[in-house]
Design a protein around this motif. Sequence first.
Motif, PDB file in Angstrom:
ATOM      1  N   VAL A 130      29.158  32.459 -11.356  1.00  0.00           N
ATOM      2  CA  VAL A 130      30.016  32.615 -10.187  1.00  0.00           C
ATOM      3  C   VAL A 130      30.688  33.985 -10.163  1.00  0.00           C
ATOM      4  CG1 VAL A 130      32.083  31.742  -9.012  1.00  0.00           C
ATOM      5  CG2 VAL A 130      30.425  30.142  -9.991  1.00  0.00           C
ATOM      6  N   ASP A 131      30.545  34.657  -9.015  1.00  0.00           N
ATOM      7  CA  ASP A 131      31.259  35.901  -8.755  1.00  0.00           C
ATOM      8  C   ASP A 131      31.374  36.058  -7.247  1.00  0.00           C
ATOM      9  OD1 ASP A 131      32.612  38.259  -9.147  1.00  0.00           O
ATOM     10  OD2 ASP A 131      31.018  39.254 -10.264  1.00  0.00           O
ATOM     11  N   ASN A 132      32.302  36.898  -6.821  1.00  0.00           N
ATOM     12  CA  ASN A 132      32.457  37.151  -5.390  1.00  0.00           C
ATOM     13  C   ASN A 132      31.260  37.941  -4.875  1.00  0.00           C
ATOM     14  OD1 ASN A 132      35.020  35.912  -5.056  1.00  0.00           O
ATOM     15  ND2 ASN A 132      36.001  37.707  -5.944  1.00  0.00           N
ATOM     16  N   ASP A 133      30.616  37.400  -3.825  1.00  0.00           N
ATOM     17  CA  ASP A 133      29.467  38.052  -3.205  1.00  0.00           C
ATOM     18  C   ASP A 133      28.526  38.593  -4.278  1.00  0.00           C
ATOM     19  OD1 ASP A 133      27.741  39.099  -1.348  1.00  0.00           O
ATOM     20  OD2 ASP A 133      29.027  40.803  -0.813  1.00  0.00           O
ATOM     21  N   PRO A 134      27.941  37.722  -5.091  1.00  0.00           N
ATOM     22  CA  PRO A 134      27.209  38.158  -6.290  1.00  0.00           C
ATOM     23  C   PRO A 134      26.085  39.156  -6.023  1.00  0.00           C
ATOM     24  CG  PRO A 134      26.808  35.836  -5.805  1.00  0.00           C
ATOM     25  CD  PRO A 134      27.937  36.265  -4.936  1.00  0.00           C
ATOM     26  N   LYS A 135      25.410  39.057  -4.887  1.00  0.00           N
ATOM     27  CA  LYS A 135      24.295  39.964  -4.625  1.00  0.00           C
ATOM     28  C   LYS A 135      24.749  41.413  -4.467  1.00  0.00           C
ATOM     29  CE  LYS A 135      21.069  36.620  -2.632  1.00  0.00           C
ATOM     30  NZ  LYS A 135      20.258  36.267  -1.449  1.00  0.00           N
ATOM     31  N   ILE A 159      23.216  31.016  -8.979  1.00  0.00           N
ATOM     32  CA  ILE A 159      24.163  32.120  -8.833  1.00  0.00           C
ATOM     33  C   ILE A 159      24.906  31.909  -7.521  1.00  0.00           C
ATOM     34  CG2 ILE A 159      24.434  34.624  -8.658  1.00  0.00           C
ATOM     35  CD1 ILE A 159      21.708  34.867 -10.116  1.00  0.00           C
ATOM     36  N   LEU A 160      26.240  31.826  -7.593  1.00  0.00           N
ATOM     37  CA  LEU A 160      27.022  31.408  -6.435  1.00  0.00           C
ATOM     38  C   LEU A 160      28.225  32.298  -6.172  1.00  0.00           C
ATOM     39  CD1 LEU A 160      27.288  27.549  -7.115  1.00  0.00           C
ATOM     40  CD2 LEU A 160      25.677  28.679  -5.553  1.00  0.00           C
ATOM     41  N   ASP A 161      28.609  32.360  -4.909  1.00  0.00           N
ATOM     42  CA  ASP A 161      29.922  32.842  -4.503  1.00  0.00           C
ATOM     43  C   ASP A 161      30.876  31.645  -4.538  1.00  0.00           C
ATOM     44  OD1 ASP A 161      31.391  35.168  -2.727  1.00  0.00           O
ATOM     45  OD2 ASP A 161      32.005  33.162  -2.090  1.00  0.00           O
ATOM     46  N   PRO A 162      32.146  31.823  -4.883  1.00  0.00           N
ATOM     47  CA  PRO A 162      33.073  30.675  -4.946  1.00  0.00           C
ATOM     48  C   PRO A 162      33.165  29.886  -3.638  1.00  0.00           C
ATOM     49  CG  PRO A 162      34.071  32.610  -5.942  1.00  0.00           C
ATOM     50  CD  PRO A 162      32.790  33.072  -5.303  1.00  0.00           C
ATOM     51  N   SER A 163      32.901  30.545  -2.513  1.00  0.00           N
ATOM     52  CA  SER A 163      32.981  29.852  -1.215  1.00  0.00           C
ATOM     53  C   SER A 163      31.903  28.784  -1.069  1.00  0.00           C
ATOM     54  CB  SER A 163      32.860  30.859  -0.073  1.00  0.00           C
ATOM     55  OG  SER A 163      31.591  31.491  -0.096  1.00  0.00           O
ATOM     56  N   GLU A 164      30.892  28.814  -1.918  1.00  0.00           N
ATOM     57  CA  GLU A 164      29.817  27.823  -1.855  1.00  0.00           C
ATOM     58  C   GLU A 164      30.152  26.546  -2.608  1.00  0.00           C
ATOM     59  OE1 GLU A 164      25.688  29.697  -2.048  1.00  0.00           O
ATOM     60  OE2 GLU A 164      26.934  31.287  -2.949  1.00  0.00           O
ATOM     61  N   LEU A 165      31.302  26.513  -3.285  1.00  0.00           N
ATOM     62  CA  LEU A 165      31.696  25.339  -4.064  1.00  0.00           C
ATOM     63  C   LEU A 165      32.460  24.342  -3.205  1.00  0.00           C
ATOM     64  CD1 LEU A 165      32.996  27.182  -7.262  1.00  0.00           C
ATOM     65  CD2 LEU A 165      30.833  25.947  -7.040  1.00  0.00           C
ATOM     66  N   ASP A 166      32.256  23.064  -3.495  1.00  0.00           N
ATOM     67  CA  ASP A 166      33.020  21.974  -2.879  1.00  0.00           C
ATOM     68  C   ASP A 166      33.588  21.111  -4.002  1.00  0.00           C
ATOM     69  OD1 ASP A 166      32.627  22.280   0.037  1.00  0.00           O
ATOM     70  OD2 ASP A 166      30.509  21.963  -0.445  1.00  0.00           O
ATOM     71  N   TYR A 167      34.779  20.579  -3.762  1.00  0.00           N
ATOM     72  CA  TYR A 167      35.393  19.700  -4.759  1.00  0.00           C
ATOM     73  C   TYR A 167      35.965  18.487  -4.045  1.00  0.00           C
ATOM     74  CZ  TYR A 167      38.155  18.141  -8.748  1.00  0.00           C
ATOM     75  OH  TYR A 167      38.686  17.393  -9.782  1.00  0.00           O
ATOM     76  N   VAL A 168      35.283  17.349  -4.223  1.00  0.00           N
ATOM     77  CA  VAL A 168      35.659  16.116  -3.537  1.00  0.00           C
ATOM     78  C   VAL A 168      35.581  14.961  -4.529  1.00  0.00           C
ATOM     79  CG1 VAL A 168      35.134  14.522  -1.648  1.00  0.00           C
ATOM     80  CG2 VAL A 168      34.753  16.983  -1.340  1.00  0.00           C
ATOM     81  N   PHE A 191      42.540  32.624 -11.019  1.00  0.00           N
ATOM     82  CA  PHE A 191      42.074  31.896  -9.828  1.00  0.00           C
ATOM     83  C   PHE A 191      43.183  31.810  -8.770  1.00  0.00           C
ATOM     84  CE2 PHE A 191      39.494  29.351 -13.146  1.00  0.00           C
ATOM     85  CZ  PHE A 191      38.561  30.368 -13.245  1.00  0.00           C
ATOM     86  N   GLU A 192      43.788  32.939  -8.458  1.00  0.00           N
ATOM     87  CA  GLU A 192      44.919  32.963  -7.529  1.00  0.00           C
ATOM     88  C   GLU A 192      44.500  33.230  -6.090  1.00  0.00           C
ATOM     89  OE1 GLU A 192      47.255  35.942  -9.478  1.00  0.00           O
ATOM     90  OE2 GLU A 192      48.468  34.448 -10.543  1.00  0.00           O
ATOM     91  N   GLU A 193      43.305  33.767  -5.879  1.00  0.00           N
ATOM     92  CA  GLU A 193      42.874  34.076  -4.516  1.00  0.00           C
ATOM     93  C   GLU A 193      42.553  32.780  -3.759  1.00  0.00           C
ATOM     94  OE1 GLU A 193      39.690  36.903  -4.557  1.00  0.00           O
ATOM     95  OE2 GLU A 193      40.751  38.270  -5.924  1.00  0.00           O
ATOM     96  N   PRO A 194      42.804  32.757  -2.443  1.00  0.00           N
ATOM     97  CA  PRO A 194      42.563  31.538  -1.653  1.00  0.00           C
ATOM     98  C   PRO A 194      41.147  30.991  -1.791  1.00  0.00           C
ATOM     99  CG  PRO A 194      43.815  33.127  -0.360  1.00  0.00           C
ATOM    100  CD  PRO A 194      43.416  33.836  -1.630  1.00  0.00           C
ATOM    101  N   ASP A 195      40.155  31.866  -1.868  1.00  0.00           N
ATOM    102  CA  ASP A 195      38.762  31.409  -1.960  1.00  0.00           C
ATOM    103  C   ASP A 195      38.445  30.740  -3.298  1.00  0.00           C
ATOM    104  OD1 ASP A 195      38.260  32.339   0.551  1.00  0.00           O
ATOM    105  OD2 ASP A 195      37.219  34.163  -0.079  1.00  0.00           O
ATOM    106  N   HIS A 196      39.372  30.853  -4.255  1.00  0.00           N
ATOM    107  CA  HIS A 196      39.140  30.283  -5.582  1.00  0.00           C
ATOM    108  C   HIS A 196      39.952  29.008  -5.809  1.00  0.00           C
ATOM    109  CE1 HIS A 196      38.359  34.771  -6.706  1.00  0.00           C
ATOM    110  NE2 HIS A 196      37.383  34.249  -5.973  1.00  0.00           N
ATOM    111  N   ALA A 197      40.568  28.497  -4.756  1.00  0.00           N
ATOM    112  CA  ALA A 197      41.454  27.336  -4.887  1.00  0.00           C
ATOM    113  C   ALA A 197      40.709  26.091  -5.353  1.00  0.00           C
ATOM    114  CB  ALA A 197      42.162  27.067  -3.560  1.00  0.00           C
ATOM    115  N   LEU A 198      39.525  25.847  -4.826  1.00  0.00           N
ATOM    116  CA  LEU A 198      38.766  24.653  -5.219  1.00  0.00           C
ATOM    117  C   LEU A 198      38.329  24.746  -6.673  1.00  0.00           C
ATOM    118  CD1 LEU A 198      36.551  23.957  -2.075  1.00  0.00           C
ATOM    119  CD2 LEU A 198      38.652  22.806  -2.775  1.00  0.00           C
ATOM    120  N   LEU A 199      37.907  25.929  -7.083  1.00  0.00           N
ATOM    121  CA  LEU A 199      37.528  26.132  -8.475  1.00  0.00           C
ATOM    122  C   LEU A 199      38.732  25.901  -9.384  1.00  0.00           C
ATOM    123  CD1 LEU A 199      35.753  27.052 -10.805  1.00  0.00           C
ATOM    124  CD2 LEU A 199      36.175  29.418 -10.120  1.00  0.00           C
ATOM    125  N   LYS A 200      39.874  26.415  -8.988  1.00  0.00           N
ATOM    126  CA  LYS A 200      41.094  26.237  -9.773  1.00  0.00           C
ATOM    127  C   LYS A 200      41.444  24.761  -9.914  1.00  0.00           C
ATOM    128  CE  LYS A 200      45.968  27.677  -9.862  1.00  0.00           C
ATOM    129  NZ  LYS A 200      46.984  28.532  -9.189  1.00  0.00           N
TER     130      LYS A 200
END
Length: 291
Positions: A130-135, A159-168, A191-200
């Motif tokens: 996982v990284d921001n915009d990995p490509k 290989i993923l961007d954090p925005s591709e994660l779901d937590y349910v 993991f303080e950025e908004p896009d990393h909230a689900l990962l956090k």
Amino acid sequence: MFVPKTEIATMERIVDAIELAAKLPSYQAQAMSWAPKIAAFDPGPIGALMGYDFHLGRDSPQLIEVNTNAGGAFLNVLLARAQKRCCNASQQSAATTQMLDTFEESVFTMFKQEWQRQSAVAMPNRIAIVDNDPKSQFMFLEFQLARQLLQARGIDTVILDPSELDYVDGKLTAHGKPIDMIYNRLVDFAFEEPDHALLKHAYLEGAVVVTPNPHVHAMLANKHNLTLLSDPQTLRAWGLNDAAAECLEKSVPRTKLVSRDEAAALWRTRRQLFLSQLLVMEAKGSIAVAS
């Protein structure tokens, strides 16, 4: 370039001394005092592919920094194997040959051990790098090499961007498939950025194994900790043995926290210092550091 065996052995001793100091209760309490709140959670992993950066100069190796999301291992082993084919036999050693021959198995074992430090299950089914915009990342090729290595040993790897994660409902997924473990390449260490909230959220609830994680960064890679590692007197008072304290005294440039009030004095002496955010490292010899 060829690094002398004596220098490599010295760097290994420095790493051992750093990790020994980081286990001291007083060190950990001080490191936590300036760490983000999330760092208090310690699920067990100690950090895959840790990096210790050194400057090699006239004196013994000098520590530049500690990296929990260090890059380069996968690319460097390819370069080393190519270089080895061009070396004279006298420039090759059995130890180097063994390291190159066993690199993939060593990395696989490292990830397996990180997983087992937190999970009772033998192996993860799926790992996400996982990284921001990995490509767009400079090290994207390395992410691909890591994926190739893990998949060759039976672990589905994406290989993923954090925005591709779901937590349910306590389950972390990506595109409908569960994620058991994350090889974390983010520089948002807490993991303080908004896009990393689900990962956090998933991390704090123990729904996923993350390596390296915020606790490891707080204990080893937070640059504030260099003020502790460069203070042998305090480390001795906290219980660090003399040999380790002396090793750090020789290898960690004296570091201190600074304030805005010191700006004028720091500017006057800037050619003798390395400035890093709120830190100042005293230059030793020809030390050069890139942040």
